[in-house]
Design an enzyme around this catalytic site. Structure first.
Site, PDB file in Angstrom:
ATOM      1  CG  PHE A 144      40.240  36.280  40.927  1.00 34.52           C
ATOM      2  CD1 PHE A 144      40.591  36.351  42.261  1.00 34.52           C
ATOM      3  CD2 PHE A 144      38.894  36.259  40.600  1.00 34.52           C
ATOM      4  CE1 PHE A 144      39.627  36.400  43.257  1.00 34.52           C
ATOM      5  CE2 PHE A 144      37.921  36.312  41.583  1.00 34.52           C
ATOM      6  CZ  PHE A 144      38.293  36.382  42.918  1.00 34.52           C
ATOM      7  CG  HIS A 154      32.367  40.503  41.360  1.00 33.74           C
ATOM      8  ND1 HIS A 154      32.424  40.717  39.998  1.00 33.74           N
ATOM      9  CD2 HIS A 154      33.663  40.404  41.780  1.00 33.74           C
ATOM     10  CE1 HIS A 154      33.688  40.767  39.618  1.00 33.74           C
ATOM     11  NE2 HIS A 154      34.454  40.574  40.681  1.00 33.74           N
ATOM     12  CG  HIS A 181      36.988  45.935  40.594  1.00 33.85           C
ATOM     13  ND1 HIS A 181      36.363  45.313  39.537  1.00 33.85           N
ATOM     14  CD2 HIS A 181      37.540  44.943  41.346  1.00 33.85           C
ATOM     15  CE1 HIS A 181      36.536  43.998  39.635  1.00 33.85           C
ATOM     16  NE2 HIS A 181      37.236  43.749  40.727  1.00 33.85           N
ATOM     17  CE  LYS A 221      32.657  44.003  40.540  1.00 28.60           C
ATOM     18  NZ  LYS A 221      33.155  45.213  39.864  1.00 28.60           N
ATOM     19  CB  CYS A 265      36.789  40.313  37.883  1.00 28.87           C
ATOM     20  SG  CYS A 265      36.963  38.926  39.018  1.00 28.87           S
ATOM     21  CD  GLU A 320      38.347  50.112  42.967  1.00 29.46           C
ATOM     22  OE1 GLU A 320      37.776  50.721  42.029  1.00 29.46           O
ATOM     23  OE2 GLU A 320      37.815  49.170  43.583  1.00 29.46           O
TER      24      GLU A 320
END
Length: 422
Positions: free
Chosen positions: A406, A347, A310, A342, A170, A321
């Site tokens: 990830f 995403h 994010h 997003k 990502c 976050e």
């Protein structure tokens, strides 16, 4: 540039293909209006999956951009990257067809991509199983490789210089941009085309993330499904798209009289070294990426005017976050406007950070911060100065684009308004 000074890296072109439109202005208009690009999945039969919605680039039709032969030859993730690149090149004013051999050798491509052509891999395997290997597309394997999009773009431009493909899940888009910045700073290239692309939507891809319980199941309300930092968030919305940029050294851009969009001032990457899916709970490694990026840019927390979060809309990631931002920015964390792209488009994995970079640079240009959609009841654990419901008019000179991937891969870009002398 004085001896010993670091080369500054500026943006002279941007291009995008997103669920809100096939160019930067369409995408940005949708962001400012707070429109959702999420709807029911149309690219495959998702009726048996827990998540049946996605942010598809619905207006993108290959026949509008490619010949029939090219449409068959290039997988969708490559097609999206090509179209975004063409727009970025047009805005930059570069003329690849007029480049000298030396200019070609000083121009390259650094592309971010997370999954390559995974839908093509399944198609090839099904053909192999049902008809036999002799009936498979000879290019089926090449169509699945993430680096093939980089090679195609380099070939179409005639760029014979530096080439690289960055795959950091990502965070691929921001990592590619940051890597391109480092290459230009080091003097190995004058111009780099960079960004991220992803077209991973398939029953295998979406099904896999559903098994990880990472996706939303709010199928009856697609436009309300992506809701970063909201107390009712239940997972991210899968999406696709691409965003590409022309980066140049400042002296190269000024020498040719280019219109400068903005500047990439800083970049950093860190690793959680913790878990394949879950982020480090205290947010310390992610916070370090933010702090290192600001140090690289030479800016303090009080000089940051906007944070493009994010904001995946997953229960755990959003909380971590916010912790990371708080650790990195201290007392300023609650004062800086924050929004999550997003929430509007879902995403798109390896393309997401690059698309968010477009939104961030447009905020710098326009002095407008787009809202976070569907943030109706903020989670008390996610307290920040969220921009909700409507766009916010505010001057933005420096901004953070924060990305977490990830495997505990954290990246942060510091983007800024370009000033002749700094």
């Amino acid at each position: 540039m004085k001896t010993g000074e670091r080369r500054r890296v500026v943006v002279t072109g941007m291009g995008a293909v997103t669920p809100l439109g096939n160019d930067v202005e369409s995408f940005w208009r949708g962001c400012v209006e707070g429109r959702s690009g999420v709807g029911s999945i149309t690219q495959f039969d998702a009726s048996r999956l827990p998540c049946r919605i996605a942010g598809e680039a619905r207006e993108f039709q290959p026949r509008d951009y490619f010949s029939e032969k090219e449409s068959r030859r290039f997988p969708r993730f490559t097609q999206l990257a090509i179209v975004a690149t063409d727009e970025a090149i047009r805005q930059s004013g570069l003329a690849p067809g007029e480049w000298s051999d030396e200019q070609r050798a000083r121009t390259g491509v650094v592309l971010g991509n997370g999954s390559g052509g995974t839908p093509m891999l399944k198609e090839g395997m099904l053909t192999h199983e049902t008809k036999g290997w002799a009936y498979c597309d000879p290019l089926s394997l090449l169509k699945t490789l993430p680096d093939m999009a980089t090679a195609v773009i380099s070939s179409r431009l005639g760029a014979t210089g530096y080439m690289s493909t960055v795959s950091m899940s990502c965070a691929s888009g921001s990592a590619a941009i940051g890597h391109a910045v480092d290459v230009i700073r080091a003097g190995r290239s004058d111009v780099l085309v960079t960004g991220g692309t992803e077209a991973w939507l398939s029953d295998v891809g979406v099904g896999s993330f559903a098994l990880l319980r990472a996706l939303t199941s709010r199928n009856s309300e697609p436009e309300r499904a992506s809701r970063p930092f909201d107390v009712e968030r239940d997972g991210f919305v899968p999406a696709e798209g691409a965003a590409m940029f022309v980066l140049e050294s400042e002296e190269h851009a000024l020498a040719r009289g280019a219109a400068i969009v903005g500047e990439v001032k800083g970049f950093a990457v860190t690793s959680d070294a913790h878990h394949l899916v879950a982020p480090r709970p205290d947010g310390s490694s992610a916070a370090r990426a933010i702090a290192l990026a600001m140090a690289d840019a030479g800016v303090e927390a009080g000089e940051i005017d906007y944070i493009n979060a994010h904001g995946t809309s997953t229960p755990l990631n959003d909380v971590v976050e916010v912790r990371a931002v708080g650790l990195a920015l201290g007392e300023w964390a609650g004062r800086i406007p924050v929004s999550a792209t997003k929430s509007l488009i879902g995403h798109s994995l390896g393309a997401s950070a690059a698309i968010e970079t477009v939104a961030t640079l447009k905020s710098i240009q326009a002095g407008v911060i787009h809202p976070t959609l569907n943030l109706e009841r903020p989670d008390p654990r996610c307290e920040m100065r969220h921009v909700r419901s409507e766009a916010l008019s505010a001057p933005v000179r420096n901004a953070l684009n924060v990305s977490f991937a990830f495997g505990g891969q954290n990246a942060c870009l510091v983007l800024g308004e370009y000033e002749m002398s700094r």
